[in-house]
Motif scaffolding. Structure first.
Motif, PDB file in Angstrom:
ATOM      1  N   LEU A  75       0.884  -1.168   0.075  1.00 15.31           N
ATOM      2  CA  LEU A  75      -0.048   0.220  -0.099  1.00 15.31           C
ATOM      3  C   LEU A  75       0.970   1.344  -0.145  1.00 15.31           C
ATOM      4  O   LEU A  75       0.674   2.168  -0.729  1.00 15.31           O
ATOM      5  CB  LEU A  75      -0.947  -0.029   1.371  1.00 15.31           C
ATOM      6  CG  LEU A  75      -1.659   1.204   1.241  1.00 15.31           C
ATOM      7  CD1 LEU A  75      -2.715   1.553   0.208  1.00 15.31           C
ATOM      8  CD2 LEU A  75      -2.573   1.159   2.801  1.00 15.31           C
ATOM      9  N   ALA A  76       1.958   1.279   0.686  1.00 14.22           N
ATOM     10  CA  ALA A  76       2.972   2.417   0.896  1.00 14.22           C
ATOM     11  C   ALA A  76       3.405   2.592  -0.570  1.00 14.22           C
ATOM     12  O   ALA A  76       3.788   3.835  -1.052  1.00 14.22           O
ATOM     13  CB  ALA A  76       3.914   2.205   1.909  1.00 14.22           C
ATOM     14  N   ASP A  77       3.710   1.697  -1.160  1.00 15.37           N
ATOM     15  CA  ASP A  77       4.564   1.732  -2.596  1.00 15.37           C
ATOM     16  C   ASP A  77       3.309   2.332  -3.458  1.00 15.37           C
ATOM     17  O   ASP A  77       3.904   3.242  -4.139  1.00 15.37           O
ATOM     18  CB  ASP A  77       4.897   0.484  -2.984  1.00 15.37           C
ATOM     19  CG  ASP A  77       6.126  -0.127  -2.281  1.00 15.37           C
ATOM     20  OD1 ASP A  77       6.925   0.777  -1.688  1.00 15.37           O
ATOM     21  OD2 ASP A  77       6.608  -1.214  -2.418  1.00 15.37           O
ATOM     22  N   GLN A  78       2.236   1.801  -3.282  1.00 12.48           N
ATOM     23  CA  GLN A  78       1.110   2.396  -4.338  1.00 12.48           C
ATOM     24  C   GLN A  78       0.597   3.765  -3.933  1.00 12.48           C
ATOM     25  O   GLN A  78       0.846   4.517  -4.916  1.00 12.48           O
ATOM     26  CB  GLN A  78      -0.015   1.446  -4.324  1.00 12.48           C
ATOM     27  CG  GLN A  78      -0.959   1.948  -5.233  1.00 12.48           C
ATOM     28  CD  GLN A  78      -2.267   0.861  -5.297  1.00 12.48           C
ATOM     29  OE1 GLN A  78      -2.871   0.449  -4.263  1.00 12.48           O
ATOM     30  NE2 GLN A  78      -2.788   0.379  -6.456  1.00 12.48           N
ATOM     31  N   LEU A  79       0.484   4.250  -3.002  1.00  6.97           N
ATOM     32  CA  LEU A  79       0.533   5.730  -2.508  1.00  6.97           C
ATOM     33  C   LEU A  79       1.701   6.442  -2.683  1.00  6.97           C
ATOM     34  O   LEU A  79       1.293   7.784  -3.263  1.00  6.97           O
ATOM     35  CB  LEU A  79      -0.074   5.731  -0.831  1.00  6.97           C
ATOM     36  CG  LEU A  79      -1.372   5.174  -0.639  1.00  6.97           C
ATOM     37  CD1 LEU A  79      -1.492   5.319   1.022  1.00  6.97           C
ATOM     38  CD2 LEU A  79      -2.355   5.763  -1.289  1.00  6.97           C
ATOM     39  N   ASP A  80       2.792   6.031  -2.627  1.00  7.42           N
ATOM     40  CA  ASP A  80       3.946   7.008  -2.889  1.00  7.42           C
ATOM     41  C   ASP A  80       4.280   7.043  -4.378  1.00  7.42           C
ATOM     42  O   ASP A  80       4.539   8.198  -4.767  1.00  7.42           O
ATOM     43  CB  ASP A  80       5.202   6.102  -2.187  1.00  7.42           C
ATOM     44  CG  ASP A  80       6.196   7.046  -2.129  1.00  7.42           C
ATOM     45  OD1 ASP A  80       6.121   8.342  -2.146  1.00  7.42           O
ATOM     46  OD2 ASP A  80       7.713   6.704  -2.120  1.00  7.42           O
ATOM     47  N   SER A  81       3.804   5.707  -5.161  1.00  6.51           N
ATOM     48  CA  SER A  81       3.885   6.249  -6.621  1.00  6.51           C
ATOM     49  C   SER A  81       3.081   7.143  -7.218  1.00  6.51           C
ATOM     50  O   SER A  81       2.996   7.740  -8.148  1.00  6.51           O
ATOM     51  CB  SER A  81       3.883   4.800  -7.288  1.00  6.51           C
ATOM     52  OG  SER A  81       2.476   4.270  -7.048  1.00  6.51           O
ATOM     53  N   GLU A  82       1.914   7.189  -6.572  1.00  6.92           N
ATOM     54  CA  GLU A  82       0.692   8.081  -6.988  1.00  6.92           C
ATOM     55  C   GLU A  82       0.569   9.389  -6.299  1.00  6.92           C
ATOM     56  O   GLU A  82      -0.238  10.378  -6.431  1.00  6.92           O
ATOM     57  CB  GLU A  82      -0.496   7.304  -6.734  1.00  6.92           C
ATOM     58  CG  GLU A  82      -1.109   6.234  -7.381  1.00  6.92           C
ATOM     59  CD  GLU A  82      -2.167   5.587  -7.076  1.00  6.92           C
ATOM     60  OE1 GLU A  82      -3.021   6.106  -6.387  1.00  6.92           O
ATOM     61  OE2 GLU A  82      -2.304   4.328  -7.421  1.00  6.92           O
ATOM     62  N   CYS A  83       1.752   9.657  -5.641  1.00  2.64           N
ATOM     63  CA  CYS A  83       1.877  10.933  -4.723  1.00  2.64           C
ATOM     64  C   CYS A  83       0.799  11.118  -3.982  1.00  2.64           C
ATOM     65  O   CYS A  83       0.475  12.583  -3.749  1.00  2.64           O
ATOM     66  CB  CYS A  83       2.339  12.210  -5.812  1.00  2.64           C
ATOM     67  SG  CYS A  83       3.657  11.748  -6.848  1.00  2.64           S
ATOM     68  N   LEU A  84       0.433  10.224  -3.170  1.00  4.73           N
ATOM     69  CA  LEU A  84      -0.595  10.644  -2.313  1.00  4.73           C
ATOM     70  C   LEU A  84      -0.677  10.668  -0.927  1.00  4.73           C
ATOM     71  O   LEU A  84      -1.602  10.848  -0.026  1.00  4.73           O
ATOM     72  CB  LEU A  84      -1.914   9.386  -2.652  1.00  4.73           C
ATOM     73  CG  LEU A  84      -2.588   9.360  -3.906  1.00  4.73           C
ATOM     74  CD1 LEU A  84      -3.518   8.202  -4.103  1.00  4.73           C
ATOM     75  CD2 LEU A  84      -3.310  10.775  -4.461  1.00  4.73           C
ATOM     76  N   PHE A  85       0.898  10.745  -0.645  1.00  5.32           N
ATOM     77  CA  PHE A  85       1.195  10.853   0.841  1.00  5.32           C
ATOM     78  C   PHE A  85       1.257  12.382   1.021  1.00  5.32           C
ATOM     79  O   PHE A  85       2.051  12.759   1.521  1.00  5.32           O
ATOM     80  CB  PHE A  85       2.464  10.212   1.339  1.00  5.32           C
ATOM     81  CG  PHE A  85       2.375   8.765   1.580  1.00  5.32           C
ATOM     82  CD1 PHE A  85       1.258   8.482   2.456  1.00  5.32           C
ATOM     83  CD2 PHE A  85       3.075   7.872   0.892  1.00  5.32           C
ATOM     84  CE1 PHE A  85       1.147   7.211   2.879  1.00  5.32           C
ATOM     85  CE2 PHE A  85       2.839   6.612   1.223  1.00  5.32           C
ATOM     86  CZ  PHE A  85       2.008   6.194   2.282  1.00  5.32           C
ATOM     87  N   THR A  86       0.083  13.109   0.639  1.00  7.52           N
ATOM     88  CA  THR A  86       0.234  14.604   1.005  1.00  7.52           C
ATOM     89  C   THR A  86      -1.441  15.096   0.984  1.00  7.52           C
ATOM     90  O   THR A  86      -2.518  14.248   0.477  1.00  7.52           O
ATOM     91  CB  THR A  86       0.741  15.217   0.071  1.00  7.52           C
ATOM     92  OG1 THR A  86       0.645  16.837  -0.045  1.00  7.52           O
ATOM     93  CG2 THR A  86       0.140  15.244  -1.556  1.00  7.52           C
ATOM     94  N   ALA A  87      -1.993  16.071   1.727  1.00 12.93           N
ATOM     95  CA  ALA A  87      -3.258  16.569   1.657  1.00 12.93           C
ATOM     96  C   ALA A  87      -3.101  17.788   2.080  1.00 12.93           C
ATOM     97  O   ALA A  87      -2.416  18.184   2.861  1.00 12.93           O
ATOM     98  CB  ALA A  87      -4.175  15.619   2.263  1.00 12.93           C
ATOM     99  N   ALA A  88      -4.288  18.555   1.615  1.00 13.51           N
ATOM    100  CA  ALA A  88      -4.450  19.974   2.300  1.00 13.51           C
ATOM    101  C   ALA A  88      -5.139  19.601   3.540  1.00 13.51           C
ATOM    102  O   ALA A  88      -5.846  18.943   3.821  1.00 13.51           O
ATOM    103  CB  ALA A  88      -5.281  20.768   1.426  1.00 13.51           C
ATOM    104  N   SER A  89      -4.572  20.508   4.604  1.00 12.85           N
ATOM    105  CA  SER A  89      -5.227  20.393   5.842  1.00 12.85           C
ATOM    106  C   SER A  89      -6.757  20.684   5.952  1.00 12.85           C
ATOM    107  O   SER A  89      -7.121  21.800   5.418  1.00 12.85           O
ATOM    108  CB  SER A  89      -4.263  21.311   6.749  1.00 12.85           C
ATOM    109  OG  SER A  89      -4.546  22.708   6.495  1.00 12.85           O
ATOM    110  N   HIS A  90      -7.536  19.894   6.647  1.00 11.94           N
ATOM    111  CA  HIS A  90      -9.005  20.184   6.585  1.00 11.94           C
ATOM    112  C   HIS A  90      -9.324  19.988   7.919  1.00 11.94           C
ATOM    113  O   HIS A  90      -9.454  18.694   8.521  1.00 11.94           O
ATOM    114  CB  HIS A  90      -9.859  19.447   5.704  1.00 11.94           C
ATOM    115  CG  HIS A  90     -11.007  19.778   5.468  1.00 11.94           C
ATOM    116  ND1 HIS A  90     -11.633  20.764   4.782  1.00 11.94           N
ATOM    117  CD2 HIS A  90     -12.218  19.390   6.362  1.00 11.94           C
ATOM    118  CE1 HIS A  90     -12.918  21.247   4.923  1.00 11.94           C
ATOM    119  NE2 HIS A  90     -13.394  20.412   5.891  1.00 11.94           N
TER     120      HIS A  90
END
Length: 238
Positions: A75-90
């Motif tokens: 899962l970490a590899d997939q999220l990292d490859s899709e650059c999803l380890f980021t988010a605007a604060s809400h």
């Protein structure tokens, strides 16, 4: 500063990530286990350390650590490859807004009805011709028009006007088109509402709507499954 392109609807049931870098926007839903890993990494924990912390947590509860490690690494590899380890604060919201349902027989004033047609036409052109990140940018520009916060009744009126305009439209207009149209129609009539994109988990799904300070507007009477959690909110910048 680079504008945020990934937004999160964070709930106890998981995390829904909305990626505006794709043409039409893409949602990725993480269950509570995957959400736990995502939260650790975005809060500053190194990816490898976050994986091992998840392994230790579940091993204490009797789960095979090798299996957890393999699943978390994948899962970490997939999220990292899709650059999803980021988010605007809400910030988390504990307040439950009133949900107001659209009145199909309402007859808004002529000026509001005209704004509903213009708002719908503009929303359809934007969403069919531009990537969703540019649509969001255009909505933010519309939020600079002068006006005052809409009352609940005024927000209901623009929703009813857009719904009447949709009745003349030969194609399909879903929640994204209708909510953006209502947001634009409100701006054209000198009223401010928020345009919100969010998600829910039970049942799982994405949604778009408009809101005032205390209420969600324009919902279908048949859809009474709430709450959705906001991932991205576009509001007036005045």
């Amino acid at each position: 500063m680079t504008a945020a392109r990934v937004f999160a609807a964070d709930t106890k049931d998981g995390v829904a990530l909305m990626d505006l870098r794709t043409t039409h926007g893409k949602w990725r839903f993480l269950d509570p286990v995957g959400a736990g890993l995502w939260r650790k990494v975005v809060s500053g924990t190194l990816r490898e350390q976050a994986v091992e912390e998840m392994v230790a947590y579940w091993a204490q509860r009797g789960t095979d650590p090798d299996r957890v490690r393999a699943d978390m690494k994948a899962l970490a590899d997939q999220l990292d490859s899709e650059c999803l380890f980021t988010a605007a604060s809400h910030p988390p919201t504990s307040k439950v807004a009133e949900v107001r349902y659209v009145d199909a027989v309402a007859r808004p004033r002529p000026g509001v009805r005209a704004a509903g047609h213009v708002g719908l036409g503009t929303a359809l052109v934007l969403l069919r011709c531009l990537p969703v990140r540019l649509v969001v940018r255009a909505a933010r520009l519309a939020g600079r028009l002068p006006g005052r916060p809409a009352s609940p009744e005024e927000a209901d009126a623009v929703c009813a006007a857009v719904r009447r305009a949709v009745g003349w439209w030969p194609g399909r207009a879903a929640c994204l088109e209708e909510s953006l149209a209502a947001y634009l129609a409100a701006a054209l009539t000198g009223r401010r509402v928020a345009w919100v994109l969010g998600a829910r988990f039970v049942p799982q799904g994405a949604h778009a709507w408009i809101a005032t300070a205390d209420a969600v507007h324009g919902q279908e009477p048949a859809d009474r499954v709430w709450p959705y959690r906001a991932a991205l909110t576009v509001e007036s910048s005045n």
